[in-house]
Design a protein around this motif. Structure first.
Motif, PDB file in Angstrom:
ATOM      1  N   ASN A 117      -5.114  -8.546 -31.228  1.00 52.21           N
ATOM      2  CA  ASN A 117      -4.434  -9.826 -30.974  1.00 52.21           C
ATOM      3  C   ASN A 117      -4.241 -10.081 -29.489  1.00 52.21           C
ATOM      4  O   ASN A 117      -4.313 -11.228 -29.031  1.00 52.21           O
ATOM      5  N   LEU A 118      -3.990  -9.022 -28.729  1.00 52.50           N
ATOM      6  CA  LEU A 118      -3.876  -9.157 -27.270  1.00 52.50           C
ATOM      7  C   LEU A 118      -5.189  -9.660 -26.677  1.00 52.50           C
ATOM      8  O   LEU A 118      -5.200 -10.565 -25.832  1.00 52.50           O
ATOM      9  N   LEU A 119      -6.301  -9.083 -27.113  1.00 52.05           N
ATOM     10  CA  LEU A 119      -7.613  -9.544 -26.644  1.00 52.05           C
ATOM     11  C   LEU A 119      -7.828 -11.013 -26.999  1.00 52.05           C
ATOM     12  O   LEU A 119      -8.319 -11.801 -26.180  1.00 52.05           O
ATOM     13  N   THR A 120      -7.439 -11.383 -28.214  1.00 50.70           N
ATOM     14  CA  THR A 120      -7.609 -12.769 -28.665  1.00 50.70           C
ATOM     15  C   THR A 120      -6.812 -13.735 -27.794  1.00 50.70           C
ATOM     16  O   THR A 120      -7.307 -14.809 -27.431  1.00 50.70           O
ATOM     17  N   LYS A 149      -7.043   2.459 -17.218  1.00 50.25           N
ATOM     18  CA  LYS A 149      -6.925   1.522 -16.096  1.00 50.25           C
ATOM     19  C   LYS A 149      -6.533   0.122 -16.583  1.00 50.25           C
ATOM     20  O   LYS A 149      -6.601  -0.843 -15.816  1.00 50.25           O
ATOM     21  N   ILE A 150      -6.156   0.022 -17.845  1.00 55.08           N
ATOM     22  CA  ILE A 150      -5.688  -1.250 -18.404  1.00 55.08           C
ATOM     23  C   ILE A 150      -4.164  -1.198 -18.529  1.00 55.08           C
ATOM     24  O   ILE A 150      -3.614  -0.221 -19.040  1.00 55.08           O
ATOM     25  N   ILE A 151      -3.493  -2.221 -18.037  1.00 53.85           N
ATOM     26  CA  ILE A 151      -2.046  -2.326 -18.225  1.00 53.85           C
ATOM     27  C   ILE A 151      -1.812  -2.942 -19.598  1.00 53.85           C
ATOM     28  O   ILE A 151      -2.043  -4.136 -19.809  1.00 53.85           O
ATOM     29  N   LEU A 152      -1.379  -2.106 -20.534  1.00 52.48           N
ATOM     30  CA  LEU A 152      -1.216  -2.547 -21.916  1.00 52.48           C
ATOM     31  C   LEU A 152       0.211  -3.014 -22.177  1.00 52.48           C
ATOM     32  O   LEU A 152       1.166  -2.290 -21.906  1.00 52.48           O
ATOM     33  N   ASP A 153       0.332  -4.214 -22.684  1.00 48.86           N
ATOM     34  CA  ASP A 153       1.623  -4.745 -23.108  1.00 48.86           C
ATOM     35  C   ASP A 153       1.391  -5.462 -24.430  1.00 48.86           C
ATOM     36  O   ASP A 153       1.119  -6.659 -24.466  1.00 48.86           O
ATOM     37  N   LEU A 154       1.479  -4.692 -25.514  1.00 48.90           N
ATOM     38  CA  LEU A 154       1.114  -5.223 -26.818  1.00 48.90           C
ATOM     39  C   LEU A 154       2.142  -6.192 -27.385  1.00 48.90           C
ATOM     40  O   LEU A 154       1.841  -6.949 -28.304  1.00 48.90           O
ATOM     41  N   ASP A 155       3.354  -6.171 -26.849  1.00 48.10           N
ATOM     42  CA  ASP A 155       4.425  -6.980 -27.428  1.00 48.10           C
ATOM     43  C   ASP A 155       4.625  -8.333 -26.750  1.00 48.10           C
ATOM     44  O   ASP A 155       5.338  -9.185 -27.255  1.00 48.10           O
ATOM     45  N   SER A 156       4.024  -8.528 -25.591  1.00 50.99           N
ATOM     46  CA  SER A 156       4.265  -9.772 -24.852  1.00 50.99           C
ATOM     47  C   SER A 156       3.270 -10.851 -25.277  1.00 50.99           C
ATOM     48  O   SER A 156       2.350 -10.602 -26.046  1.00 50.99           O
ATOM     49  N   ASN A 157       3.454 -12.025 -24.726  1.00 53.51           N
ATOM     50  CA  ASN A 157       2.542 -13.142 -25.013  1.00 53.51           C
ATOM     51  C   ASN A 157       1.633 -13.445 -23.829  1.00 53.51           C
ATOM     52  O   ASN A 157       1.203 -14.580 -23.644  1.00 53.51           O
TER      53      ASN A 157
END
Length: 641
Positions: free
Chosen positions: A66-69, A172-180
């Motif tokens: 969903n983040l990618l989308t 090297k990716i800043i992952l924030d799965l909960d944000s918009n």
């Protein structure tokens, strides 16, 4: 694959080799298993000791997609397929290391659970995300697709540092799965920056750089004399300096390969073949699987431009089975069995003083081998045997009567395909069970009978877990999920499910959620192994039953493990039920005064008791001690049909 020491060297000098990138509005090729392993270890939360919290994993994988989308990034997931013969030594070495690690008292290190990566395939299919299961190792296909589609690669494999495609390491990716957020901040690596650091080099020589550094197929000390370095040298900076200096002196690729292998005293032909394989992979600009990937709706914009490219290579599996395999609904284990005629058991956390967890599944494997090969010699299987050692078992094929070849099995009658599984479980028919729970119930019965768990706390815990994810959580999210519109023709279980009310579900979750966290009972070694071993056996049964079900073209709906198994919950519940009647505990503690849920629970218990096969005098794989491991293996072979 991987190049020893290269990732550490690159990270120490990351400012020189990486550029900041805002990932959005693009295609990206994702190394599937690299991603699932990375995300699992990032979000595992100390649950690996209990065999996997698959609901958590499924949510993490879904959130990542969903983040990618949201960032308008279209991913193409590419997964490794079968193990390769040339990598057997590495596979066995890693298996041995894991056995030694996981076999230590009170396991605390991370262990990828049985279905840790497999969970993602149903999610990808549900969301119609482009993905492909390769026949063998995926690296060359990942690179070919990235070149064809002019997009970056996301992985965590050091081999991509020695390649021309833009490479984004997962860390090297800043992952924030909960944000918009609608952009992914990351860093991208380009090999030209690395080569310029060492005086530059024609990119045509890159495959030879990879070969000279060494990987899973070429020992890293193979060219130590040529490069004038000590055989045990792990200094990648020094190696790269010597490699680029030597290659700049070469006339062309052909002469360089000749000079590399001229003085090799051992395995020179093997080394030459491996070098040529690396060169061919680098030159490859076509993908065997492109035509399959272009079938996805999200790839429609690329169809016209790439339609002229023809797939290369022959199909290994029958066409109907290959289609399912490419989508990931048939496990990559099948491709390994077909191509190597071997089975490699996954190393899992279990009681290493008892027979290996997978011995219970030998009869299931007999059917799998019979379907794949018909009449054939026994297939060797490799895994833990006799404590912490690696050993071999041989599994003979079981031939169904009448026998239908694999090419035609999907055309055979549904009742014929169902009966293969029903006969294995030992029951004549399966009525009265919701369709999405049928395979779970069949596995539960097989496992309970073969491990003497028919009335155990383990069995009741698994049933409660199934109720949580297939009834309670669904109704909490959407009360209409009960499907109350028509009760005609429904079984007792199905009718009881339609009568469950949301209030009971909310009350139940307030109690059950206390069992979802890692508890202090993990520190009791004896209790821990007493509980965990049976669950390891259960997962083995699910794993091989799912493979068998897929080879029969799904006569039963496939089991979605995230809806049936949450290791932390199962372990904690079993601890609480240790010294009491499990059925009484569930009814009077978990579902106390929750009549609608108690009715569902009791109807499942009663139905399973009706379905249980009549006991027969036969040799079974039970939870025995280590001393009987060798004899059990031999007895199993003797009794195979």
């Amino acid at each position: 694959m991987g190049i020893p020491g290269l990732t550490s060297f690159i990270n120490r000098n990351s400012n020189q080799y990486f550029e900041n990138l805002q990932l959005k509005d693009t295609l990206v090729i994702i190394d599937g298993y690299a991603l699932t392993n990375f995300l699992y270890r990032l979000y595992e939360g100390q649950t690996s000791a209990f065999g996997g919290d698959y609901d958590v994993l499924a949510k993490v994988y879904t959130d990542f997609i969903n983040l990618l989308t949201r960032c308008n990034v279209t991913p193409i997931f590419v997964f490794d397929g079968a193990y390769e013969q040339r990598k057997i030594e590495t596979i066995m070495s890693r298996m041995s290391q894991r056995i030694q690690s996981y076999g230590q008292p009170m396991k605390s290190a991370e262990c990828m659970p049985m279905f840790g990566s497999d969970v993602i395939f149903d999610i990808l299919n549900d969301m119609d995300i482009p993905h492909i299961n390769c026949d063998f190792e995926a690296d060359s296909e990942i690179v070919a697709l990235a070149k064809l589609l002019d997009c970056p690669v996301i992985s965590r494999d050091s081999d991509f540092y020695i390649n021309t495609v833009p490479y984004i390491p997962l860390d090297k990716i800043i992952l924030d799965l909960d944000s918009n957020i609608k952009v992914m901040n990351c860093q991208v690596y380009k090999v030209e920056k690395l080569l310029s650091e060492f005086g530059g080099l024609n990119l045509d020589y890159l495959p030879l750089v990879a070969a000279l550094l060494g990987n899973d197929y070429i020992r890293q000390d193979t060219f130590s004399s040529l490069l004038r370095i000590n055989p045990g040298c792990f200094n990648c900076g020094l190696k790269l300096k010597r490699i680029t200096e030597w290659l700049r002196k070469q006339h062309d690729i052909k002469s360089a390969v000749s000079n590399m292998t001229y003085n090799l005293s051992r395995n020179s032909n093997y080394i030459k073949n491996q070098i040529n394989n690396i060169i061919n992979d680098y030159k490859n600009m076509n993908s065997k699987y492109l035509s399959f990937i272009l079938q996805y709706k999200k790839m429609s914009a690329y169809t016209d431009r790439l339609r002229h490219l023809k797939p290369n290579g022959k199909s290994i599996l029958p066409s109907w089975l290959e289609y399912n395999y490419r989508r990931g609904t048939v496990n990559a284990e099948v491709m390994t069995i077909v191509t190597l005629k071997k089975i490699f058991f996954k190393v899992q956390i279990e009681d290493y003083e008892k027979v290996p967890y997978y011995e219970i599944s030998f009869k299931i494997m007999e059917r799998i081998i019979g379907l794949l090969f018909g009449k054939c010699e026994s297939i060797p299987t490799l895994g833990r045997k006799n404590g912490l050692n690696i050993g071999q078992y041989k599994i003979k094929p079981y031939i169904t009567n009448p026998y239908v070849p694999l090419n035609d099995i999907n055309k055979s009658e549904l009742v014929y395909r169902k009966n293969i599984i029903l006969n294995l479980v030992g029951i004549k028919k399966l009525d009265g069970v919701p369709k999405d729970m049928e395979l779970f119930v069949l596995v539960l019965i097989y496992w309970a009978v073969h491990t003497n768990n028919i009335k155990s706390k383990h069995m009741h815990a698994l049933i409660v877990c199934a109720i949580i994810f297939n009834v309670i959580k669904k109704i909490v999210i959407d009360p209409k999920n009960k499907k109350t519109e028509d009760n005609n023709g429904k079984s007792v279980i199905e009718e009881n499910i339609t009568k469950v009310n949301k209030e009971d579900c909310l009350e139940a979750m307030s109690v059950l959620s206390n069992y979802f966290q890692v508890s202090q009972y993990y520190n009791d070694k004896n209790l821990y192994y007493k509980i965990i071993h049976s669950f390891a056996q259960f997962q083995s049964c699910v794993y091989f039953f799912m493979i068998l079900n897929s080879l029969l073209d799904f006569p039963f709906d496939q089991c979605r493990i995230e809806n049936f198994y949450k290791g932390t919950f199962l372990y904690n519940l079993c601890v609480q039920m240790e010294n009491c009647d499990p059925e009484v505990f569930v009814s009077s503690k978990l579902f106390k005064k929750l009549d609608s849920l108690n009715n569902v629970y009791k109807s499942i218990i009663e139905h399973i008791n009706v379905l249980l096969p009549v006991p027969k005098k036969r040799a079974t794989v039970t939870q025995d001690t280590n001393n009987s491991s060798r004899s059990k293996g031999k007895k199993t072979q003797k009794n195979q049909k």
